[in-house]
Design a protein around this motif. Sequence first.
Motif, PDB file in Angstrom:
ATOM      1  N   GLN A 174     101.546  43.381  48.952  1.00 12.86           N
ATOM      2  CA  GLN A 174     101.345  44.414  47.934  1.00 12.86           C
ATOM      3  C   GLN A 174      99.905  44.914  47.942  1.00 12.86           C
ATOM      4  N   ALA A 175      98.960  44.001  48.142  1.00 14.07           N
ATOM      5  CA  ALA A 175      97.549  44.400  48.211  1.00 14.07           C
ATOM      6  C   ALA A 175      97.295  45.260  49.443  1.00 14.07           C
ATOM      7  N   LEU A 176      97.920  44.907  50.561  1.00 16.16           N
ATOM      8  CA  LEU A 176      97.752  45.703  51.760  1.00 16.16           C
ATOM      9  C   LEU A 176      98.396  47.078  51.596  1.00 16.16           C
ATOM     10  N   LEU A 177      99.524  47.145  50.914  1.00 15.69           N
ATOM     11  CA  LEU A 177     100.124  48.445  50.612  1.00 15.69           C
ATOM     12  C   LEU A 177      99.168  49.294  49.770  1.00 15.69           C
ATOM     13  N   ALA A 178      98.519  48.667  48.809  1.00 12.41           N
ATOM     14  CA  ALA A 178      97.529  49.398  48.003  1.00 12.41           C
ATOM     15  C   ALA A 178      96.408  49.928  48.887  1.00 12.41           C
ATOM     16  N   ARG A 179      95.936  49.104  49.811  1.00  8.96           N
ATOM     17  CA  ARG A 179      94.859  49.519  50.721  1.00  8.96           C
ATOM     18  C   ARG A 179      95.326  50.647  51.648  1.00  8.96           C
ATOM     19  N   VAL A 180      96.549  50.548  52.143  1.00  6.54           N
ATOM     20  CA  VAL A 180      97.083  51.568  53.046  1.00  6.54           C
ATOM     21  C   VAL A 180      97.191  52.911  52.325  1.00  6.54           C
ATOM     22  N   TYR A 181      97.783  52.902  51.131  1.00  6.44           N
ATOM     23  CA  TYR A 181      97.912  54.153  50.371  1.00  6.44           C
ATOM     24  C   TYR A 181      96.545  54.713  50.001  1.00  6.44           C
ATOM     25  N   TRP A 182      95.626  53.838  49.610  1.00  6.10           N
ATOM     26  CA  TRP A 182      94.257  54.264  49.287  1.00  6.10           C
ATOM     27  C   TRP A 182      93.608  54.919  50.498  1.00  6.10           C
ATOM     28  N   SER A 183      93.825  54.350  51.687  1.00  3.57           N
ATOM     29  CA  SER A 183      93.249  54.904  52.912  1.00  3.57           C
ATOM     30  C   SER A 183      93.784  56.295  53.206  1.00  3.57           C
ATOM     31  N   ARG A 184      95.000  56.576  52.731  1.00  2.00           N
ATOM     32  CA  ARG A 184      95.594  57.906  52.913  1.00  2.00           C
ATOM     33  C   ARG A 184      95.216  58.863  51.779  1.00  2.00           C
ATOM     34  N   ASN A 185      94.438  58.371  50.840  1.00  2.00           N
ATOM     35  CA  ASN A 185      94.101  59.122  49.623  1.00  2.00           C
ATOM     36  C   ASN A 185      95.319  59.378  48.741  1.00  2.00           C
TER      37      ASN A 185
ATOM     38  N   PRO B 282      88.937  41.832  43.828  1.00  6.91           N
ATOM     39  CA  PRO B 282      88.109  42.945  43.352  1.00  6.91           C
ATOM     40  C   PRO B 282      88.543  44.301  43.912  1.00  6.91           C
ATOM     41  N   GLU B 283      89.039  44.310  45.139  1.00  5.75           N
ATOM     42  CA  GLU B 283      89.472  45.567  45.753  1.00  5.75           C
ATOM     43  C   GLU B 283      90.569  46.238  44.944  1.00  5.75           C
ATOM     44  N   MET B 284      91.451  45.440  44.368  1.00  3.04           N
ATOM     45  CA  MET B 284      92.553  46.009  43.585  1.00  3.04           C
ATOM     46  C   MET B 284      92.021  46.682  42.310  1.00  3.04           C
ATOM     47  N   TYR B 285      90.990  46.087  41.719  1.00  5.92           N
ATOM     48  CA  TYR B 285      90.376  46.684  40.522  1.00  5.92           C
ATOM     49  C   TYR B 285      89.645  47.979  40.872  1.00  5.92           C
ATOM     50  N   TYR B 286      88.974  48.009  42.012  1.00  6.57           N
ATOM     51  CA  TYR B 286      88.298  49.236  42.439  1.00  6.57           C
ATOM     52  C   TYR B 286      89.312  50.354  42.699  1.00  6.57           C
ATOM     53  N   ILE B 287      90.442  49.994  43.305  1.00  6.53           N
ATOM     54  CA  ILE B 287      91.481  51.000  43.556  1.00  6.53           C
ATOM     55  C   ILE B 287      92.012  51.558  42.242  1.00  6.53           C
ATOM     56  N   MET B 288      92.243  50.695  41.273  1.00  4.93           N
ATOM     57  CA  MET B 288      92.717  51.156  39.965  1.00  4.93           C
ATOM     58  C   MET B 288      91.682  52.078  39.318  1.00  4.93           C
ATOM     59  N   ALA B 289      90.419  51.709  39.403  1.00  7.71           N
ATOM     60  CA  ALA B 289      89.364  52.530  38.809  1.00  7.71           C
ATOM     61  C   ALA B 289      89.323  53.911  39.461  1.00  7.71           C
ATOM     62  N   GLU B 290      89.418  53.957  40.777  1.00  3.52           N
ATOM     63  CA  GLU B 290      89.368  55.242  41.462  1.00  3.52           C
ATOM     64  C   GLU B 290      90.596  56.091  41.152  1.00  3.52           C
ATOM     65  N   ALA B 291      91.752  55.437  41.069  1.00  2.67           N
ATOM     66  CA  ALA B 291      92.989  56.175  40.787  1.00  2.67           C
ATOM     67  C   ALA B 291      92.973  56.817  39.405  1.00  2.67           C
ATOM     68  N   LEU B 292      92.258  56.186  38.460  1.00  4.02           N
ATOM     69  CA  LEU B 292      92.241  56.668  37.073  1.00  4.02           C
ATOM     70  C   LEU B 292      90.957  57.412  36.723  1.00  4.02           C
ATOM     71  N   LEU B 293      90.132  57.645  37.714  1.00  2.00           N
ATOM     72  CA  LEU B 293      88.799  58.196  37.491  1.00  2.00           C
ATOM     73  C   LEU B 293      88.821  59.499  36.688  1.00  2.00           C
ATOM     74  N   GLU B 294      89.737  60.376  36.996  1.00  4.98           N
ATOM     75  CA  GLU B 294      89.797  61.675  36.315  1.00  4.98           C
ATOM     76  C   GLU B 294      90.797  61.698  35.171  1.00  4.98           C
ATOM     77  N   SER B 295      91.944  61.042  35.366  1.00  3.89           N
ATOM     78  CA  SER B 295      92.996  61.124  34.345  1.00  3.89           C
ATOM     79  C   SER B 295      92.734  60.242  33.139  1.00  3.89           C
ATOM     80  N   ASP B 296      92.061  59.106  33.336  1.00  3.21           N
ATOM     81  CA  ASP B 296      91.812  58.168  32.240  1.00  3.21           C
ATOM     82  C   ASP B 296      90.500  57.435  32.494  1.00  3.21           C
TER      83      ASP B 296
END
Length: 479
Positions: A236-247, A378-392
């Motif tokens: 699941q963490a790698l899926l998060a990284r893969v999707y993040w890498s694709r923006n 920590p990477e999962m928390y950074y991904i969450m922060a970036e995903a919500l940067l504008e919306s929340d």
Amino acid sequence: MKTLKHYILCALALPLLGCSSFLDVNPKGEVFDKDMFESAEGYEDALYGIYAELGTQKSLYSDYMFWVPETLSINVTLSDDGMSNMAIGEWSRTHASTIRNDIWSAAYKVINHINNIVSHIEKGGDHEFRHTPLYKGEALALRALLHFDMLRMYGAPIWADEASKARAIPYVSKYSFDITAFSSLDEAYEKVIADLKEAEKCLAEDETLVEPVRTNASDGGFTSCRIIHMNLYAVQALLARVYWSRNDLENAAIYAKKVIDSGKFGFRPVTAFNQPDNGALDLNETIFGIYSTESQKKNASKYQLDGKSTDSNFTMASDYRSLYLDGSSSSQTDYRLAAWFDEGLNTLRRLVSPSYYTSDKPSYTGKSILGINMIRIPEMYYIMAEALLESDPDTATDYFDAVIKTRGLDALGEQGHTVTADALYIERRKEFYGEGQQWFNMKRLGKDIVATSTITLSGSDVNTYKIPLPKDEEDNREE
């Protein structure tokens, strides 16, 4: 009952000693190969052999797969002419060319080994043995991991033009010695995701097998100490990284949140920063890591802070220290400065136990597991922060603060601030220094690379962020 130590030592010996229980993929070994997969233990030995290959081969995660991206990001610099050519994009020079060839060939060799395991599972059925779903899930996930890393090293950036993305890497999903056609960048990403989603289904048992409190001791065999396996949460963490890498931050957040909400992984306590367990998996934060003593030997005395050691060509970037608050100009002291870097021994300490660069006969007596941190919480928390940067932005800041507070820094939210994209970028560099992740973030964002005082590689040039395919690979194809 076999202990974790027994299994790991066996696994590391397999490819080096030709142990009879190791996976033989040569055609001449078909009879042996068939016999091996007639028992659950045979499958387990084969998978341990794969992990051993990943953690012992110089061209893979014990060495090249980490320090090459670190070099490309200029987190480290090199005085050796051959290796330093990589940093300025001169891949045709002999040493740089050999390195890119070795990484490619080693990765695809292991992929074929994995495909041999998968082919036998498919023949025997998903329920041939008690833990066949685990065997299948780990194999598929490891296949996806290697292809993904080949994709982000040798494939074009996601922002490249369609012509540059049309030919990325071969995605090899069958045990064969035939040449596999190239997939486009998008096709390769979809195949990585498909393998990981199938693996996720197979690894459901990890909801109970992965314990929230971990130690370095185990007597449960294959189903114990799951952080040294490609477990459910690693997938699941790698899926998060893969999707993040694709923006694709929406899907990245879905999987990052699954890992966070599992409650299986926390942050290291302050006491662990005071007495860091160097060169080892973090039993609080590691979602997946590879057991390895070879990484210790290869990294010992390699990463120098000032380049004065006669044993190393590696030097930390000149600005490494300024990244971390040290209490001299503010009340804050970033725990990572002392924990990540040993200024007394002049070494990037997080990659290797001091015993490996201070002793002729090193031995490890720590409380963790020696090895390579592949993905941490920590990477999962950074991904969450970036995903919500504008919306929340407030919730994004909460995720960001959850990490930095454990590193000795003041929470932004408590100061009335919200996290920014620039703050996330800087924190990622600080957190993953030495883990080979910075270059991939720079690639995703199209950052210029200041390679030397006189050479800057343009972030908008596809070739800045695309390691050329090995010459042998090109020569063997007629596409």
